[in-house]
Design a protein around this motif. Structure first.
Motif, PDB file in Angstrom:
ATOM      1  N   GLU A   1      16.538  -4.805  -6.093  1.00 23.57           N
ATOM      2  CA  GLU A   1      16.591  -4.476  -4.673  1.00 23.57           C
ATOM      3  C   GLU A   1      15.617  -3.343  -4.347  1.00 23.57           C
ATOM      4  O   GLU A   1      15.750  -2.234  -4.848  1.00 23.57           O
ATOM      5  CB  GLU A   1      18.006  -4.056  -4.292  1.00 23.57           C
ATOM      6  N   GLU A   2      14.650  -3.672  -3.539  1.00 16.62           N
ATOM      7  CA  GLU A   2      13.655  -2.659  -3.203  1.00 16.62           C
ATOM      8  C   GLU A   2      14.037  -2.020  -1.874  1.00 16.62           C
ATOM      9  O   GLU A   2      14.167  -2.699  -0.865  1.00 16.62           O
ATOM     10  CB  GLU A   2      12.278  -3.303  -3.093  1.00 16.62           C
ATOM     11  N   VAL A   3      14.268  -0.731  -1.928  1.00 13.07           N
ATOM     12  CA  VAL A   3      14.688  -0.034  -0.717  1.00 13.07           C
ATOM     13  C   VAL A   3      13.453   0.248   0.129  1.00 13.07           C
ATOM     14  O   VAL A   3      12.471   0.801  -0.356  1.00 13.07           O
ATOM     15  CB  VAL A   3      15.396   1.288  -1.056  1.00 13.07           C
ATOM     16  N   VAL A   4      13.510  -0.188   1.339  1.00 11.37           N
ATOM     17  CA  VAL A   4      12.409   0.112   2.259  1.00 11.37           C
ATOM     18  C   VAL A   4      12.871   1.255   3.154  1.00 11.37           C
ATOM     19  O   VAL A   4      13.815   1.112   3.924  1.00 11.37           O
ATOM     20  CB  VAL A   4      12.037  -1.125   3.093  1.00 11.37           C
ATOM     21  N   TYR A   5      12.228   2.378   2.992  1.00 10.68           N
ATOM     22  CA  TYR A   5      12.610   3.539   3.780  1.00 10.68           C
ATOM     23  C   TYR A   5      11.983   3.463   5.169  1.00 10.68           C
ATOM     24  O   TYR A   5      10.908   2.896   5.336  1.00 10.68           O
ATOM     25  CB  TYR A   5      12.142   4.829   3.076  1.00 10.68           C
ATOM     26  N   PRO A   6      12.671   4.051   6.122  1.00  8.58           N
ATOM     27  CA  PRO A   6      12.045   4.129   7.439  1.00  8.58           C
ATOM     28  C   PRO A   6      10.745   4.944   7.349  1.00  8.58           C
ATOM     29  O   PRO A   6      10.573   5.736   6.432  1.00  8.58           O
ATOM     30  CB  PRO A   6      13.087   4.857   8.287  1.00  8.58           C
ATOM     31  N   ASP A   7       9.889   4.741   8.292  1.00 11.78           N
ATOM     32  CA  ASP A   7       8.611   5.452   8.290  1.00 11.78           C
ATOM     33  C   ASP A   7       8.832   6.866   8.818  1.00 11.78           C
ATOM     34  O   ASP A   7       8.476   7.187   9.951  1.00 11.78           O
ATOM     35  CB  ASP A   7       7.595   4.689   9.145  1.00 11.78           C
ATOM     36  N   TRP A   8       9.449   7.703   7.974  1.00 10.43           N
ATOM     37  CA  TRP A   8       9.765   9.071   8.392  1.00 10.43           C
ATOM     38  C   TRP A   8       8.516   9.833   8.807  1.00 10.43           C
ATOM     39  O   TRP A   8       8.502  10.561   9.790  1.00 10.43           O
ATOM     40  CB  TRP A   8      10.455   9.840   7.275  1.00 10.43           C
ATOM     41  N   SER A   9       7.472   9.633   8.039  1.00  9.26           N
ATOM     42  CA  SER A   9       6.246  10.374   8.295  1.00  9.26           C
ATOM     43  C   SER A   9       5.646   9.982   9.643  1.00  9.26           C
ATOM     44  O   SER A   9       5.244  10.837  10.433  1.00  9.26           O
ATOM     45  CB  SER A   9       5.245  10.109   7.161  1.00  9.26           C
TER      46      SER A   9
END
Lengths: 203, 111
Positions: A73-81
């Motif tokens: 499972e690849e966690v896709v993080y929100p585009d915080w930057s």
């Protein structure tokens, strides 16, 4: 005198040879379908629902369902930057966090846990009026501060709960105490400079 | 306008020399003090940018349980992080909350 069983090894050799030749031939011999039915017949024959021998065929071969691959499972993080870059800025380029939060441009979580519960901000403005210089009045918004922090963040280590009990001066703040524990280190006043807190000065 | 200028002048006199305002890059940027010896001087000191963390979390997420609000009060070591303490509360191998503190990510903190 020859034994009566001497023919046996020869016969065995013949049988093995015959089977080997049979196995090597591209087209299986017709008699095999008598034994193994239609699975071994040619593709052309398999299109019919009845075998050459007139026996009903077994259902068409279906390949087994492919075993689902175990995917990591690849966690896709929100585009915080990217989100950070898009936030409103003051005239010195610093993020206006109060504006960002009030405008719901961000929804920072109050805890690390997924179900972290947020507490209602305390909506209470405190007017801090210096006795000798009322023009330097400061309106402290509990709402702005408790939108980010808990009561215990400031009370009572930094500020007594009782009004007027803690003396706040610019000397203290500039020395990194009182409001200066955060403001000037981790938090910028909004808007910038004096009128951010001394609201009368901005008028 | 004059009133404002006078007020500002008075304020600066009253307050002494006001500390210079921090720029967007400086504000909330914590540079970890190195507590270990010289052995790992080749690894640059880690930084903690408050700003990017504020996009996702309020102050209360980390303060005061994980990190008391006092500089130097929490010993942040790679061992602690590996044990799921300090930064490791989020930056762990599960990767659920944030990127793991793995060898692929050294330079994200040790810049």
């Amino acid at each position: 005198m020859r034994s009566s069983t001497a023919w046996r090894p020869r016969l065995a050799c013949l049988v093995v040879a015959a089977l080997s030749i049979g196995a090597c031939s591209t087209r299986p011999p017709a008699w095999l379908s008598l034994v193994f039915d239609d699975e071994t017949v040619t593709a052309a024959d398999s299109r019919t629902s009845v075998s050459k021998q007139g026996r009903p065929r077994r259902p068409h071969y279906k390949p087994p369902e492919p075993v689902a691959e175990v995917k990591v499972e690849e966690v896709v993080y929100p585009d915080w930057s990217g989100l950070y870059q898009s936030l409103p800025r003051d005239d010195e380029g610093r993020v206006q966090w109060t504006k960002a939060l009030a405008g719901k441009l961000i929804s920072p979580k109050p805890g690390i846990a997924e179900d972290a519960k947020d507490e209602e901000p305390t909506d209470m403005d405190i007017e801090l009026i210096p006795k000798s210089q009322p023009e330097f009045k400061v309106v402290f918004s509990h709402k702005v501060h408790t939108s980010w922090m808990a009561c215990g963040s400031c009370h009572s280590a930094l500020f007594e709960m009782e009004r007027g009990k803690t003396l706040i001066t610019m000397e203290k703040i500039n020395a990194g105490a009182s409001c200066g524990v955060c403001h000037g280190k981790v938090a910028a006043p909004e808007p910038t400079a004096c009128p951010a807190c001394h609201s009368e000065m901005g008028k | 306008m004059i009133r404002r200028a006078l007020l500002l002048a008075a304020a600066s006199l009253l307050a002494g020399a006001p500390s210079a305002a921090l720029s967007a890059d400086e504000i909330g940027m914590v540079k970890m003090a190195r507590k270990s010896g010289e052995g790992d001087a080749s690894i640059s000191r880690a930084v903690f940018p408050h700003e990017i963390h504020r996009v996702a979390f309020k102050c209360t997420a980390c303060h005061e349980e994980l990190f008391p609000m006092k500089a130097g009060a929490t010993l942040v070591t790679m061992e602690a992080i590996g044990d799921g303490k300090a930064c490791g509360a989020c930056h762990n191998d599960s990767g659920k909350v944030a990127f793991a503190s793995s060898f692929a990510n050294c330079q994200r903190c040790h810049q």
